[in-house]
Design an enzyme around this catalytic site. Structure first.
Site, PDB file in Angstrom:
ATOM      1  N   GLU A  37       0.864  -1.183   0.000  1.00 53.71           N
ATOM      2  CA  GLU A  37       0.000   0.000   0.000  1.00 53.71           C
ATOM      3  C   GLU A  37       0.897   1.227   0.000  1.00 53.71           C
ATOM      4  O   GLU A  37       1.751   1.395   0.863  1.00 53.71           O
ATOM      5  CB  GLU A  37      -0.907  -0.009   1.248  1.00 53.71           C
ATOM      6  N   ASP A  48      -5.504  10.505   9.328  1.00 52.85           N
ATOM      7  CA  ASP A  48      -4.206  10.016   9.771  1.00 52.85           C
ATOM      8  C   ASP A  48      -3.739  10.643  11.067  1.00 52.85           C
ATOM      9  O   ASP A  48      -3.986  11.822  11.337  1.00 52.85           O
ATOM     10  CB  ASP A  48      -3.159  10.259   8.671  1.00 52.85           C
ATOM     11  N   TYR A 162     -11.185  -3.231   3.754  1.00 49.82           N
ATOM     12  CA  TYR A 162     -10.182  -2.723   4.686  1.00 49.82           C
ATOM     13  C   TYR A 162     -10.888  -2.451   6.005  1.00 49.82           C
ATOM     14  O   TYR A 162     -11.611  -1.473   6.136  1.00 49.82           O
ATOM     15  CB  TYR A 162      -9.582  -1.440   4.111  1.00 49.82           C
TER      16      TYR A 162
END
Lengths: 257, 385
Positions: A37, A48, A162
């Site tokens: 990734e 993030d 995911y």
């Protein structure tokens, strides 16, 4: 794209510390990775944590562009068949034009795409174009995603699902909560696609735990990015060592089975 | 719910559940007269509504054109329109069973207004503020702390408003079970742009009634400044169906030919940021650009998606005023009327002076005076040196 189970999917931000070094790091990761990734850095990465925020800032500071990242993918692909999944935020793609981006990504050898801030509701055109182009879609499911919605996410994901292990941002954490392992079990029963788990997965113990709990793939990001933060251009051997420890953690599980 | 192509919910998956919960809760209170009564009571007894619509005779005379009316949001508790929204969202959050409020803030006005709402309703309040702004607006940091809020300096990115929104969103993703995120403008993912507009629409509703009372007719123009765009949406929305010219004034900073402005609607490109599709100032292939304005409250690279829609549909005209023009208007209003406007609102005053100057005496221009200028005195002192 997930062939071996469990698969190891390491993540780094492209361009941190610069794109030439990214190519070196990819080659090192390729020794252990089933899928890689690769983050395309964005100025405002809201999903993030600190580690990847700082990594994105370093990458942008070294002048990393979308075209530059895709060129590195293309160079990497000259010597490897390992699938590359790019992870980014929607504005970079929107700015380029969804169809132009997908065409270019395909041409440069990208296999799948994760767009952190493009939930199902906004994704119909993207999904249609990915199908046309032959790129795999990967949608995220979070700990607060209903089971019904996980079913839809599975339906929409042509690569893998995911599964976000922690409610919050990316970044290292002490442990994998029991609720995550429980959710993984439920997701595994619902999903037709492989289920990869990421966010907060950092120690070999985490990796072993998730493998034990039946994850089809395990994504490790911040703990590798942290090595680049610490060692910069010299991070290669440390990345190698870290990935080997994950690999061993997964193997020990396989042996148990 | 989108404004044509604009708006939407471009957020990480983990934010979908809290946003849907909020949408449902908002829909239910929008139809609940009990909520409206509680809100109206606080707006009347605590916030100070209705705000006056004041005919600025001296300013109108000095300009020598149309009559200029000021909608005095600067007189609301806390010194700006921000409190209309924070009180309403805090009340909604309380109904949802939340015990903690978080907010972003630029200059600190929205942070202060959220801290006031938190103190009033007995909710813990934490405010994210770019560390550059923490430094520039020390007094507002102290105000928030006096009101019982905790201020978190944000050290990432440009260390200003956009980064404080990033950080508040990151907090909310993991805290939403007990926490409501009080977004301060008509920005962000659905339902915020619509909800904040509705909470601010009290400005335009009152102005419409008040001008009918004073002049017996609707105004020719309504003018407001636009950063994220909440005071402008609040002023414009009740006039959308009327024959009233609506003008939003963005900050041209040091000039439109420099990079130091925040004129998202005038110079931005369509993009996706902070959960919405809208006009955004971008650079280097879609990275969010740095911005500048003398007024921290306008210093934002995006803009509410409904403004993007109103621009494209042609219903609202968007123009710009520079730092210097805003400063001149700041001085002019202070001298002629004894009213010190916020630097944000000064952008609207600046353009209103231009417009009014070219109109006949009987025409009517309403300017939304969204805040008072006390918070800006240090900046103005510096700028006048």
């Amino acid at each position: 794209m997930i062939e071996r189970k469990p698969s190891l999917i390491p993540f780094i931000t492209a361009g941190d510390p610069d794109l030439n070094k990214t190519l070196d790091f990819l080659k090192i990761m390729d020794r252990y990775a089933d899928v890689i990734e690769l983050g395309i850095p964005f100025s405002d990465p809201i999903a993030d944590g600190k580690t990847i925020q700082m990594s994105s800032a370093r990458a942008l500071g070294s002048g990393t562009s979308m075209a530059g990242v895709l060129d590195v993918v293309s160079k990497f692909k000259e010597g490897s068949d390992t699938p590359i999944v790019v992870m980014t935020y929607y504005n970079l793609i929107y700015h380029m034009g969804l169809d132009s981006f997908l065409a270019m990504a395909k041409e440069k050898g990208v296999d799948g795409i994760i767009i952190v801030d493009l939930p199902l509701e906004e994704s119909s055109e993207y999904r249609r174009l990915c199908e046309e182009t032959g790129l795999k879609t990967i949608f995220l499911a979070a700990p607060n995603t209903s089971l019904e919605r996980i079913r839809d996410i599975d339906e929409a994901s042509t690569g893998f699902v995911y599964l976000v292990a922690h409610l919050g941002t990316t970044g290292e954490r002490e442990n994998i909560p029991a609720s995550t392992l429980e959710l993984l079990g439920k997701a595994k029963r619902i999903c037709k696609r492989p289920v990869a788990v990421g966010f907060g997965v950092s120690s070999p113990t985490h990796v072993a735990q998730l493998a034990q709990a039946g994850a089809d793939a395990i994504i490790v990001g911040s703990s590798i990015v942290k090595l680049i933060e610490e060692y910069g251009r010299d991070a290669g051997p440390y990345i190698d060592e870290r990935l080997r420890s994950y690999e061993e953690a997964m193997k020990s599980r396989m042996e148990k089975v | 719910m989108k404004f044509d192509e604009f708006g939407g919910m471009y957020v990480p998956e983990a934010m979908m559940a809290p946003l849907n919960e909020l949408s449902d809760a908002y829909r239910s209170v929008a139809a609940d007269s009990g909520f409206k009564d509680s809100l109206d009571e606080i707006l009347g007894t605590y916030v100070g509504r209705p705000s006056m619509l004041y005919l600025a005779k001296n300013l109108s005379k000095a300009i020598g054109g149309a009559k200029i009316y000021l909608k005095r949001e600067d007189l609301m508790h806390g010194g700006a329109h921000k409190i209309n929204n924070t009180i309403a969202q805090a009340l909604l959050a309380k109904r949802m069973g939340k015990t903690r409020l978080i907010a972003e803030t630029g200059a600190g006005q929205h942070g202060v207004a959220t801290a006031m709402a938190g103190a009033l309703l007995g909710m813990d309040t934490e405010v994210y503020m770019g560390s550059l702004d923490v430094h520039r607006q020390r007094m507002n940091v102290f105000r928030m702390e006096l009101l019982g809020a905790k201020v978190h300096p944000v050290d990432t990115g440009s260390r200003t408003l956009k980064d404080s929104i990033n950080e508040a969103m990151r907090d909310w993703i993991s805290s939403y079970e007990n926490t409501h995120y009080v977004v301060g403008s008509v920005v962000g993912p659905h339902p915020y742009p619509e909800m904040v507009r509705d909470f601010q629409a009290v400005i335009g509703k009152e102005a419409r009634e008040q001008i009918m009372e004073c002049e017996g007719r609707l105004p020719d123009y309504a003018i407001a400044c636009v950063g994220g765009g909440s005071n402008a949406m609040g002023m414009f929305y009740p006039f959308i169906g009327d024959d009233v010219k609506l003008i939003g004034v963005e900050a041209a900073g040091r000039g439109m030919d420099t990079k130091e402005h925040c004129a998202s609607l005038t110079l931005g490109e369509k993009g996706v940021f902070h959960g919405m599709l809208t006009y955004i100032l971008q650079e280097n292939g879609g990275q969010i650009a740095g911005t500048h304005s003398i007024s921290a409250g306008l210093d934002y690279p995006g803009v509410g998606p409904e403004h993007a829609f109103l621009k494209d549909s042609g219903r609202v005209e968007y123009v710009c005023a520079t730092d210097k023009e805003a400063l001149d208007a700041f001085m002019k209003l202070s001298r002629t009327e004894g009213i010190i406007p916020a630097l944000e609102s000064s952008h609207a005053v600046a353009h209103a002076m231009n417009v009014a100057g070219g109109l006949p005496k009987d025409d009517v221009v309403i300017v939304n005076l969204s805040g008072r200028g006390d918070k800006d005195l240090e900046i103005v002192m510096e700028a006048l040196k």
